[in-house]
Scaffold this active site. Structure first.
Site, PDB file in Angstrom:
ATOM      1  N   GLY A   8       0.828  -1.216   0.000  1.00 51.53           N
ATOM      2  CA  GLY A   8       0.000   0.000   0.000  1.00 51.53           C
ATOM      3  C   GLY A   8       0.851   1.250   0.000  1.00 51.53           C
ATOM      4  N   ALA A   9       1.924   1.238  -0.813  1.00 54.60           N
ATOM      5  CA  ALA A   9       2.853   2.382  -0.838  1.00 54.60           C
ATOM      6  C   ALA A   9       2.409   3.474  -1.804  1.00 54.60           C
ATOM      7  CB  ALA A   9       4.257   1.898  -1.193  1.00 54.60           C
ATOM      8  N   TYR A 148     -15.780  -4.229   8.086  1.00 50.71           N
ATOM      9  CA  TYR A 148     -14.458  -3.573   8.204  1.00 50.71           C
ATOM     10  C   TYR A 148     -13.904  -3.794   9.615  1.00 50.71           C
ATOM     11  CZ  TYR A 148     -10.746  -0.095   8.287  1.00 50.71           C
ATOM     12  OH  TYR A 148      -9.519   0.508   8.418  1.00 50.71           O
ATOM     13  N   LYS A 152     -10.477  -5.809  10.781  1.00 53.04           N
ATOM     14  CA  LYS A 152      -9.402  -5.211  11.578  1.00 53.04           C
ATOM     15  C   LYS A 152      -9.267  -5.900  12.939  1.00 53.04           C
ATOM     16  CE  LYS A 152      -7.685  -2.282   8.661  1.00 53.04           C
ATOM     17  NZ  LYS A 152      -6.270  -2.339   8.241  1.00 53.04           N
ATOM     18  N   PRO A 178      -4.661   3.288  14.143  1.00 54.13           N
ATOM     19  CA  PRO A 178      -4.998   4.714  14.061  1.00 54.13           C
ATOM     20  C   PRO A 178      -6.502   4.965  14.058  1.00 54.13           C
ATOM     21  CG  PRO A 178      -3.604   3.982  12.204  1.00 54.13           C
ATOM     22  CD  PRO A 178      -4.162   2.761  12.865  1.00 54.13           C
ATOM     23  N   PHE A 185      -8.474   7.021   2.089  1.00 54.57           N
ATOM     24  CA  PHE A 185      -9.283   5.971   2.727  1.00 54.57           C
ATOM     25  C   PHE A 185     -10.791   6.186   2.535  1.00 54.57           C
ATOM     26  CE2 PHE A 185     -11.597   4.515   6.508  1.00 54.57           C
ATOM     27  CZ  PHE A 185     -11.223   3.180   6.599  1.00 54.57           C
TER      28      PHE A 185
HETATM   29  P1  NDP Z   1      -5.296   4.876   1.329  1.00 53.53           P
HETATM   30  O1  NDP Z   1      -6.575   4.544   0.646  1.00 53.53           O
HETATM   31  O2  NDP Z   1      -4.722   6.222   1.137  1.00 53.53           O
HETATM   32  O3  NDP Z   1      -4.190   3.781   0.995  1.00 53.53           O
HETATM   33  C1  NDP Z   1      -4.497   2.425   0.893  1.00 53.53           C
HETATM   34  C2  NDP Z   1      -3.309   1.701   0.262  1.00 53.53           C
HETATM   35  O4  NDP Z   1      -3.581   0.292   0.251  1.00 53.53           O
HETATM   36  C3  NDP Z   1      -3.073   2.128  -1.173  1.00 53.53           C
HETATM   37  O5  NDP Z   1      -1.696   2.281  -1.392  1.00 53.53           O
HETATM   38  C4  NDP Z   1      -3.638   0.975  -1.985  1.00 53.53           C
HETATM   39  O6  NDP Z   1      -2.863   0.813  -3.163  1.00 53.53           O
HETATM   40  C5  NDP Z   1      -3.391  -0.220  -1.049  1.00 53.53           C
HETATM   41  N1  NDP Z   1      -4.337  -1.299  -1.297  1.00 53.53           N
HETATM   42  C6  NDP Z   1      -5.656  -1.318  -1.008  1.00 53.53           C
HETATM   43  N2  NDP Z   1      -6.210  -2.463  -1.425  1.00 53.53           N
HETATM   44  C7  NDP Z   1      -5.210  -3.188  -1.994  1.00 53.53           C
HETATM   45  C8  NDP Z   1      -5.153  -4.449  -2.628  1.00 53.53           C
HETATM   46  N3  NDP Z   1      -6.251  -5.225  -2.752  1.00 53.53           N
HETATM   47  N4  NDP Z   1      -3.981  -4.896  -3.109  1.00 53.53           N
HETATM   48  C9  NDP Z   1      -2.868  -4.135  -2.978  1.00 53.53           C
HETATM   49  N5  NDP Z   1      -2.847  -2.923  -2.388  1.00 53.53           N
HETATM   50  C10 NDP Z   1      -4.013  -2.456  -1.916  1.00 53.53           C
HETATM   51  O7  NDP Z   1      -5.596   4.634   2.889  1.00 53.53           O
HETATM   52  P2  NDP Z   1      -4.672   4.694   4.206  1.00 53.53           P
HETATM   53  O8  NDP Z   1      -3.289   5.090   3.889  1.00 53.53           O
HETATM   54  O9  NDP Z   1      -5.428   5.468   5.200  1.00 53.53           O
HETATM   55  O10 NDP Z   1      -4.747   3.159   4.617  1.00 53.53           O
HETATM   56  C11 NDP Z   1      -3.623   2.382   4.952  1.00 53.53           C
HETATM   57  C12 NDP Z   1      -4.020   1.401   6.039  1.00 53.53           C
HETATM   58  O11 NDP Z   1      -4.399   2.124   7.206  1.00 53.53           O
HETATM   59  C13 NDP Z   1      -5.216   0.517   5.697  1.00 53.53           C
HETATM   60  O12 NDP Z   1      -4.961  -0.789   6.164  1.00 53.53           O
HETATM   61  C14 NDP Z   1      -6.356   1.152   6.470  1.00 53.53           C
HETATM   62  O13 NDP Z   1      -7.370   0.219   6.781  1.00 53.53           O
HETATM   63  C15 NDP Z   1      -5.622   1.619   7.698  1.00 53.53           C
HETATM   64  N6  NDP Z   1      -6.267   2.661   8.487  1.00 53.53           N
HETATM   65  C16 NDP Z   1      -6.632   3.849   7.921  1.00 53.53           C
HETATM   66  C17 NDP Z   1      -7.234   4.827   8.704  1.00 53.53           C
HETATM   67  C18 NDP Z   1      -7.726   6.107   8.138  1.00 53.53           C
HETATM   68  O14 NDP Z   1      -8.557   6.788   8.800  1.00 53.53           O
HETATM   69  N7  NDP Z   1      -7.264   6.538   6.970  1.00 53.53           N
HETATM   70  C19 NDP Z   1      -7.416   4.632  10.142  1.00 53.53           C
HETATM   71  C20 NDP Z   1      -7.012   3.335  10.613  1.00 53.53           C
HETATM   72  C21 NDP Z   1      -6.439   2.413   9.817  1.00 53.53           C
HETATM   73  P3  NDP Z   1      -3.445   0.538  -4.635  1.00 53.53           P
HETATM   74  O15 NDP Z   1      -4.810   1.151  -4.706  1.00 53.53           O
HETATM   75  O16 NDP Z   1      -2.441   1.154  -5.554  1.00 53.53           O
HETATM   76  O17 NDP Z   1      -3.454  -0.942  -4.731  1.00 53.53           O
HETATM   77  C1  8X3 Z   2     -10.236   3.703   9.800  1.00 52.85           C
HETATM   78  C2  8X3 Z   2     -10.818   4.441  10.946  1.00 52.85           C
HETATM   79  O1  8X3 Z   2     -12.957   4.802  12.318  1.00 52.85           O
HETATM   80  O2  8X3 Z   2     -13.163   4.784   9.872  1.00 52.85           O
HETATM   81  O3  8X3 Z   2      -9.806   2.442  10.162  1.00 52.85           O
HETATM   82  O4  8X3 Z   2     -12.770   2.738  11.074  1.00 52.85           O
HETATM   83  S1  8X3 Z   2     -12.502   4.156  11.043  1.00 52.85           S
END
Ligand code: NDP
Ligand code: 8X3
Length: 247
Positions: A8-9, A148, A152, A178, A185
């Site tokens: 997820g970079a 979801y 998690k 987080p 997201f």
């Molecule tokens: P983003 O949507 O900005 O990033 C998500 C990343 O995950 C992207 O780089 C995407 O890459 C990759 N990804 C998603 N699905 C796939 C897949 N099937 N295969 C490969 N890569 C995948 O969200 P965040 O940076 O916020 O999310 C990162 C992590 O943090 C997640 O696990 C999320 O659940 C978690 N999180 C986020 C929070 C928030 O409020 N934002 C809070 C708590 C946790 P690409 O689309 O190029 O494949």
């Molecule tokens: C992302 C934060 O509160 O939308 O994991 O589930 S929340």
């Protein structure tokens, strides 16, 4: 020089961590589905980068991609299991089966496949660090969060299980959970509805991807005998998943 693999970079927390690790001089393996973004990031970073395009839900593609890692990148010190997303926000009775599959297959099974592929080398070297990105949804459930939250909660359980099963192999396992982080997201959760997504972060200071990246960097740079196992991080305005004070 440390080697880190980040899933997820291409966005959000993963991209911010890639930039921070690059600034520290780490060699990076950057993964995601959007090749163009991976290439742009590679060109931007002043460190050695190998990119891998795969969908973590596709078991064959995961193993094929990770087996193809060139020798000079193979000895991974840090695995950041970050790829994941929420898809939809619906009651259990109105849930969409494709959304459920996407979350369970991506957030849970994808994390497992990647870990399974990387672990043998860490075990052989008796060294490694796995950081799993959970969520506050790993600790609580909230209305319409059902699947979801379940995905998690599974990440939470797997993080604890990894620590137990890997005890004795000198592999540290940390989970970071987080609250609201302003990334793509919510755009993904609301299927491209950018207005609705922007509303999620309005009226309070949400966490930024950089905040989580700094915590990941801190945790993974502790001395070898220190493992910060489990960390919940909220924006100050958010007390739990259902209590958020907006201005
Ligand atoms: P983003 O949507 O900005 O990033 C998500 C990343 O995950 C992207 O780089 C995407 O890459 C990759 N990804 C998603 N699905 C796939 C897949 N099937 N295969 C490969 N890569 C995948 O969200 P965040 O940076 O916020 O999310 C990162 C992590 O943090 C997640 O696990 C999320 O659940 C978690 N999180 C986020 C929070 C928030 O409020 N934002 C809070 C708590 C946790 P690409 O689309 O190029 O494949
Ligand atoms: C992302 C934060 O509160 O939308 O994991 O589930 S929340």
């Amino acid at each position: 020089m440390k080697i880190a693999l980040i899933t997820g970079a291409t966005s959000g927390i993963g991209m911010a961590t890639a930039k921070l690790f690059a600034a520290k001089g780490y060699k990076l393996i950057l993964c995601g589905r959007r090749t163009e973004r991976l290439n742009e990031l590679k060109n931007e970073l002043n460190t050695e980068v190998h990119t891998l395009t795969f969908d973590v839900r596709n078991r064959e593609d995961v193993f094929k991609a990770l087996e193809s890692i060139p020798t000079e990148f193979k000895d991974i010190d840090i695995l950041l299991n970050n790829a994941g997303n929420a898809h939809g926000l619906s009651s259990i009775q109105n849930g969409n089966l494709d959304d459920w599959d996407a979350m369970m297959d991506g957030n849970v099974k994808g994390l497992l496949y990647v870990t399974k592929a990387i672990l043998p080398n860490m075990i052989a070297r008796n060294s490694g660090f796995i950081v799993n990105i959970g969520s506050v949804a790993a600790k609580e459930v909230y209305p319409n969060g059902n699947v979801y939250c379940a995905s998690k909660h599974a990440v939470d359980a797997l993080s604890k299980s990894m620590r137990v099963d890997l005890a004795g192999h000198n592999i540290r396992v940390a989970a970071i959970h987080p609250g609201a982080v302003e990334t793509e997201f919510s755009e993904v959760r609301f299927k491209g509805d950018t207005e609705k997504a922007a509303g999620v972060y309005q009226g309070f200071d949400a966490l930024q991807a950089q905040d989580i990246a700094e915590i990941i960097e801190f945790i993974t740079s502790r001395p070898g005998h220190v493992n910060i196992e489990d960390l919940v991080v909220y924006p100050t305005a958010q007390a739990n998943t259902t209590t958020l004070t907006r201005k």
